[in-house]
Design an enzyme around this catalytic site. Structure first.
Site, short mmCIF file in Angstrom:
data_model
loop_
_atom_site.label_atom_id
_atom_site.label_comp_id
_atom_site.label_asym_id
_atom_site.label_seq_id
_atom_site.Cartn_x
_atom_site.Cartn_y
_atom_site.Cartn_z
CB CYS A 1 -0.91 0.01 1.23
SG CYS A 1 -1.84 1.56 1.37
CB CYS B 1 -1.84 4.67 4.37
SG CYS B 1 -3.32 4.10 3.53
CB SER B 2 -0.74 0.74 6.65
OG SER B 2 -1.82 1.41 7.26
CB CYS B 3 -4.82 -0.45 2.28
SG CYS B 3 -5.42 1.24 2.44
#
Lengths: 196, 97
Positions: A104, A107-109
């Site tokens: 991602c 961000c951090s999906c």
């Protein structure tokens, strides 16, 4: 640890905000602990591994999984709807000629329901910035050296769409039962930074 | 226009470091921040997109200097202030004065 002081300051700030919110009726006493316990008891890479093992032993399931993962994973009692909103899931299969890896960049999906909490490296700027520019080099840093002839597809997750890798079934596992196969699958295999 | 979080393809970052047997959270406060965010979204105080946006518009230097859950906490307090749930001065620890 050198950041003990910083850690105790932010701990106090977080507690302060929690008590402010409790006083405004926006947070119930004990709610935070309940949510933490639920989260830690929820998703785990064992879920993703179970999906992979089923796909390895059941070609029909594998086909449904690659066509419509959100529906297919319900067959094994899993769902992408347990979080704050239902997320679209796409499962991408490694083949002899193509390897898949998930990131991602923004961000951090991450498919927490299937993989549990994400590792810090997945959330790091180092991984997010570099795996899209030099996937072969980054995978080598993880110890995964792919043949020059293997192409690499990098899937960039977003707020609405999540990805999981279906690794190739290792050679010599013909005699293994489904749960034994699932035990071979690692979190990194499901992200694509390991072979299985 | 890209924001500081949009690092895909950016050069200059170091090798990826793996932490063996990494726990889900490294401190209790991280777990609390995680749970607090979920509680506020479920109550409709703000939504997930607003939460992401609040992280991505943190001052660039603050974003880069902060750890993952420090960014989360900064976004939460930003939104609580902007939504009028709490006043800015209420967020300060009493003993800081």
């Amino acid at each position: 640890m050198s950041d003990d002081h910083g850690s105790s300051v932010i701990s106090a700030q977080v507690r302060h905000v929690e008590s402010l919110l409790e006083s405004r009726g926006l947070l119930d006493a004990g709610e935070i602990d309940t949510r933490i316990d639920e989260f830690l008891a929820g998703g785990s890479p064992a879920n993703g591994a179970r999906i992979v093992a089923r796909a390895w032993v059941d070609p029909g399931f594998a086909e449904r999984l690659l066509a419509d993962a959100n529906s297919a994973i319900r067959e094994v009692g899993l769902s992408m709807a347990g979080g704050l909103q239902e997320q679209r899931l796409k499962v991408v299969a490694n083949t002899e000629g193509e390897h898949n890896v998930v990131v991602c960049t923004l961000c951090s999906c991450y498919p927490i329901a299937l993989l549990g909490p994400s590792p810090s490296w997945y959330k790091s700027e180092a991984y997010r910035s570099r795996v899209v520019r030099d996937p072969r080099g980054v995978l080598a840093e993880f110890g995964l050296e792919l043949p020059a002839g293997t192409s690499i597809a990098v899937w960039d997750a977003s707020a609405e769409s999540r990805y999981m890798v279906l690794p190739r079934r290792p050679d010599g596992t013909e005699g293994l039962a489904e749960d034994e196969l699932a035990a071979r699958v690692t979190r990194k295999g499901l992200i694509g930074t390991a072979a299985v | 226009m890209s924001r500081v979080n949009d690092v895909g393809g950016m050069s200059g970052f170091p090798a990826v470091i793996e932490e063996p047997d990494e726990p889900p959270f490294h401190s209790d406060w991280e777990a609390h921040v995680f749970a607090l965010n979920g509680a506020l979204i479920r109550r409709g105080v703000y939504n997930l997109d607003e939460f992401r946006d609040a992280q991505e518009r943190l001052p660039v230097q603050e974003y880069l200097a902060a750890s993952y859950y420090e960014r989360w906490f900064a976004a939460i307090t930003t939104l609580l202030r902007e939504k009028g749930v709490v006043a800015g001065e209420e967020l300060e620890l009493p003993d800081e004065h």
